[in-house]
Each structure stands twice: as C-alpha cells, then as structure tokens.
Scaffold this motif. Structure first.
Motif, short mmCIF file in Angstrom:
data_model
loop_
_atom_site.label_atom_id
_atom_site.label_comp_id
_atom_site.label_asym_id
_atom_site.label_seq_id
_atom_site.Cartn_x
_atom_site.Cartn_y
_atom_site.Cartn_z
N VAL A 59 0.84 -1.21 0.00
CA VAL A 59 0.00 0.00 0.00
C VAL A 59 0.87 1.26 0.00
N TRP A 60 1.97 1.22 0.72
CA TRP A 60 2.85 2.40 0.75
C TRP A 60 3.57 2.55 -0.57
N GLY A 61 3.86 1.42 -1.21
CA GLY A 61 4.48 1.47 -2.54
C GLY A 61 5.84 2.13 -2.54
N ILE A 62 6.65 1.82 -1.55
CA ILE A 62 7.97 2.44 -1.46
C ILE A 62 9.01 1.35 -1.70
N SER A 120 7.26 2.66 5.62
CA SER A 120 6.17 3.58 5.32
C SER A 120 6.80 4.90 4.87
N GLY A 121 5.98 5.89 4.55
CA GLY A 121 6.55 7.11 3.97
C GLY A 121 6.33 8.36 4.80
N ILE A 122 5.98 8.18 6.07
CA ILE A 122 5.71 9.33 6.94
C ILE A 122 6.52 9.15 8.23
N PRO A 123 6.72 10.23 8.99
CA PRO A 123 7.49 10.12 10.23
C PRO A 123 6.62 9.73 11.42
N GLN A 124 7.22 9.69 12.56
CA GLN A 124 6.51 9.58 13.85
C GLN A 124 7.22 10.52 14.81
N PRO A 125 6.66 10.76 16.01
CA PRO A 125 7.31 11.72 16.90
C PRO A 125 8.80 11.38 17.12
N PRO A 126 9.67 12.38 16.94
CA PRO A 126 11.12 12.15 16.92
C PRO A 126 11.74 12.04 18.31
N VAL A 127 11.53 10.90 18.94
CA VAL A 127 12.09 10.67 20.28
C VAL A 127 13.53 10.16 20.18
N LEU A 128 13.99 9.89 18.95
CA LEU A 128 15.22 9.12 18.77
C LEU A 128 16.48 9.77 19.36
N ALA A 129 16.65 11.07 19.15
CA ALA A 129 17.86 11.71 19.69
C ALA A 129 17.83 11.69 21.21
N THR A 130 16.64 11.81 21.77
CA THR A 130 16.49 11.73 23.22
C THR A 130 16.90 10.34 23.71
N ALA A 131 16.48 9.32 22.96
CA ALA A 131 16.83 7.94 23.34
C ALA A 131 18.34 7.72 23.21
N ALA A 132 18.93 8.22 22.13
CA ALA A 132 20.37 8.01 21.92
C ALA A 132 21.17 8.67 23.04
N ARG A 133 20.78 9.87 23.42
CA ARG A 133 21.49 10.54 24.51
C ARG A 133 21.33 9.76 25.82
N PHE A 134 20.11 9.29 26.04
CA PHE A 134 19.82 8.53 27.27
C PHE A 134 20.71 7.28 27.34
N VAL A 135 20.78 6.54 26.24
CA VAL A 135 21.56 5.30 26.24
C VAL A 135 23.05 5.64 26.44
N THR A 138 2.20 11.25 -5.17
CA THR A 138 3.25 12.27 -5.41
C THR A 138 4.62 11.61 -5.52
N GLY A 139 4.67 10.28 -5.38
CA GLY A 139 5.97 9.62 -5.33
C GLY A 139 6.70 9.94 -4.03
N TRP A 140 5.92 10.26 -2.98
CA TRP A 140 6.48 10.58 -1.66
C TRP A 140 7.42 11.78 -1.74
N ASP A 141 7.02 12.75 -2.56
CA ASP A 141 7.79 13.98 -2.72
C ASP A 141 7.43 14.94 -1.58
N ALA A 142 8.40 15.26 -0.74
CA ALA A 142 8.12 16.03 0.48
C ALA A 142 7.47 17.37 0.18
N VAL A 143 7.93 18.04 -0.87
CA VAL A 143 7.41 19.37 -1.19
C VAL A 143 5.95 19.27 -1.63
N ARG A 144 5.67 18.32 -2.51
CA ARG A 144 4.30 18.20 -3.01
C ARG A 144 3.35 17.70 -1.92
N MET A 145 3.83 16.83 -1.07
CA MET A 145 2.98 16.37 0.03
C MET A 145 2.54 17.54 0.89
N LEU A 146 3.49 18.41 1.20
CA LEU A 146 3.19 19.57 2.04
C LEU A 146 2.20 20.50 1.34
#
Ligand code: GLC
Length: 418
Positions: free
Chosen positions: A85-88, A95-110, A211-219
């Motif tokens: 369905v995502w076709g990527i 998938s082609g969308i983000p989620q809340p960016p907790v990652l840098a917080t996790a990396a610092r924590f670890v 849109t071919g997951w084109d960030a500019v067109r998606m916005l």
C-alpha cells in the motif's frame, strides 16, 4: 517471576533480531517512536541491544533524512497497510511518513548510561540524527516558522485523537486502496479507531503515494495539515538532546544551527498556549486557529523544557487525581469527545506519562511527577503490560505484552528506587 523479569521477558519475546515489535501479531514490524522508548528500556539491562534497536530503526532511514514511522523488516500478513500500500521500493521497505522524533532523546539517554563504552556506537549514529532533524526542517518547515507540520494523524502517534476531528473532516473518504483492516481481527473494534477515520487515513496514504512521496508536493497538497503540539514539543526536546550529543561529536557550526532552532522553537511553541482553555493546543495550519481540545499532548511542552505554565498544568493533573481519574487520560475527561476505552480518545498511555512525569520533575513539580509515575506503575501492576489503560475503571486494553509499556515500567521502576 519478579516484575522486572516479567518486563524484560516481554522485550525478549518481542525481539525479532535486533529490533523489537510493539507486540506480537497486532504490530509485526519496527515502529519508530516505540523503538526509541524500547531502546531506553533495553538500556536498563543490555546496552548492546539498546544500540541495536536504534541502529536497526536507522536501517530504514531515507537519503533525505526521514526516519519512517514503520520499517517492514520481514513480511507479515497481520497488519494493514503493509508495504504494497505504501508502494515504497526500498530495502527494507518502509512507510513514507514520520513519527514523533524521540530518537535523539533515546540516543542521549543510552549514551549517558553506557558512558565511555558507548561512544563509538553513539558517534556512528550522530550524523544520522543530524540528517533527521534537518529533514524535519526542510520537509516540514521550509518557511522556517519554527513549527513543523504534520500531514497524517499517524505521524503524531496519537492516531485518532479528537484534536484531529475537525481538520480530518476536510479529507475525503474515498480510497483507491481496498481497506482490509487487520487490527479489528486482533482486538475489539470498540477500542480502535472508527471505519470512517480509517478511510481518511488511507485516502491520505493514496494521495502521498501519488506524489511519489515527494516532500514538497505532500506539504502543498495535503488536505490535513496541523502543527501538532505533541510532535513539536517532542522535537524541541530532541533538539536539546541532539545539542548535547553535538557538544561531544559535532562541529561548532552544527551546534550553532541546533541552538538557533531551539531558540526559535521555544518562542513559537510558547505561542501554542491557550489562555481560555489553560492548555497547550495544536494549530490547524489550514483553518488557522488553535484546535480547542485538551489532550495529553498539551502537557508535553513541559518535556520540551517550557515551564511557564507548569503550575497550571500540574494543577489540572492533581485535580483529576483527586477525582479518582487514572492519570493521564489522553483526552480531557470533561470533553464531549472523551471515550475512556477508545485508543487516543481517552485511555492512558505509559509512554506519554513517562514524558509528562519527566517534564514535571524538571519543572520542579515533584509531587505531581510522583503521582503520574506511581499511577502508571499502579495501572501496569494491576492490569499488566497492556497497550493502554482505561482511566475510569483501570482496565488494560488493546494488545497485551506491549513492548513500550514494559520498557516504561523498567524505567519508572528504576526511578522509584532512587
Ligand atoms: C498505534 C499507535 C502508535 C504506535 C503504534 C505501534 O498506531 O497509535 O502510537 O506507535 O500503534 O505501537
């Protein structure tokens, strides 16, 4: 089995080889923000495994810096919408969308827990985190307003929050993709998003794929566009944690860039405070205006280090506790849209509580932080490591043996010892 052993056993059982699925069957892949919390949970007893969690998530990172919401490491028929369905066309598919960016917080924590032995792993990850934060800026805030845009409710991690209702009305319900929900085969439909919401979710996926997951067109094209207070607060927190990593691994120029993004975000996120409702709210970027629904995301500016309204926010939580409401409901229990069993329309989520408790503590509001933390432990202790909890009768709902609930229990259990 002790409680700690039980929580660790859940992470081990959901381990699929360096990445942890949120739970068996219902969510058979690697989810972005789940993995960030889960990495912190692993870090309480296995540093190598904690770093692996982050590294495997970053296997899904795109060249433009996006860290996708889902990485489909291995095929599964248990989830819709899957890779087709995502076709990527990527390896691994994502998938082609983000989620809340907790990652840098996790990396610092670890890293902070691991100490010198973790430096090589953190150093290797650091440029990818930099690229990811640049993605947020270029793809979701090209005009440099300081607020990133959300184009799909799934990006917020709070899929069917009533904060999206009015903005989602603009999204047509027609889909090109045939909807074959799998979630309602695993858990009761009454506890999940409704059918019409799902049609709109898939309409957006169809549109973005076109849109071919084109960030500019998606916005440009998306009929759903909000500045989610949760995502923006989590990103501000992550920028601070990225800056801490940049002190060690980055250049002076990188540090300056991050610091200026932080200064700008502090100002604009402060502008999401709504005096009449006494809460931080999401801005509707198409209709203008703040969306007048109090949700648990509105407490997250505390986690971002914005403490101006900390006392008022703590008082709301204290008042709920005095009424015997399980903390922290994802939607204000007095709102017309509150539903204590339905996913993000009322239930309590342990990961959100962990962020709120941390924010309260950093704001010096220890008593309220303690009630949020101990309530979370009580709910998990009584109902098990469920996906989420009913704030009225304390029942555990959704998937059982949930990875991020186990991870948060490990973190809060340790904090309670101190
Ligand atoms: C649901 C939740 C989301 C979570 C995912 C996997 O989609 O709304 O926040 O990341 O499940 O647990």
């Amino acid at each position: 089995m002790s409680r700690i052993e039980a929580a660790r056993a859940i992470l081990a059982a959901n381990d699929r080889g360096g990445y942890t699925v949120p739970t068996n069957r219902l969510y058979p892949f690697q989810w972005n923000w789940d993995s960030a919390f889960v990495a912190m949970g692993w870090a309480t007893f296995d540093f190598d495994r904690a770093w692996r969690e982050i590294e495997r998530l970053l296997e899904g990172q795109w060249e433009d810096g996006l860290v996708p919401q889902i990485v489909f490491h291995a095929p599964s028929e248990d989830y819709f919408p899957g890779p087709a369905v995502w076709g990527i066309a990527r390896t691994p598919p994502t998938s082609g969308i983000p989620q809340p960016p907790v990652l840098a917080t996790a990396a610092r924590f670890v890293l902070e827990r691991h100490g010198e032995d973790g430096i090589a792993r953190a150093r290797a990850i650091y440029p990818k985190l930099i690229a990811n934060h640049l993605w947020w800026q270029h793809a979701r805030d090209p005009d440099d307003t300081g607020l990133v845009a959300t184009l799909h409710p799934w990006e917020t991690g709070m899929d069917n929050s009533p904060a999206w209702d009015a903005a989602l009305e603009r999204v047509p319900t027609e889909t090109q993709t045939e909807i074959r929900r799998r979630d309602t085969g695993h858990v009761d439909a009454a506890f999940r998003p409704r059918g019409v919401e799902y049609q709109r979710f898939i309409h957006l996926v169809d549109l973005f794929r076109g849109t071919g997951w084109d960030a500019v067109r998606m916005l440009q094209l998306s009929p759903f566009k909000v500045a989610d207070v949760g995502t923006n607060a989590i990103l501000l927190r992550a920028e601070r944690d990225l800056l801490a990593l940049a002190e060690r691994f980055g250049t002076a120029e990188e540090r300056d860039t991050i610091a200026s993004r932080i200064a700008r975000k502090e100002t604009v996120i402060a502008g999401l405070w709504d005096e009449p409702l006494g809460h931080y709210l999401t801005r509707d970027l198409i209709g203008g205006g703040l969306i007048p629904v109090r949700t648990s995301a509105g407490f997250l500016p505390l986690f971002a280090g914005l403490h101006d309204h900390a006392a008022a926010l703590a008082e709301r939580i204290d008042a709920w506790r005095r009424r015997g409401i399980g903390l922290v409901p994802s939607t204000d229990p007095d709102a017309a849209s509150f539903e204590p069993q339905r996913y993000w329309r009322g239930p309590v989520w342990a990961v959100v509580n962990w962020m709120i408790a941390r924010g309260l503590r950093e704001a010096g509001l220890d008593a309220t932080a303690d009630s949020v933390a101990s309530e979370t432990r009580r709910l998990i202790g009584d109902a098990g490591f469920s996906e989420y909890f009913n704030p009225i009768d304390s029942a555990g709902i959704g998937g059982g043996t949930f990875s991020w609930t186990a991870a948060i229990d490990l973190l809060l259990g340790e904090e309670a010892q101190r």
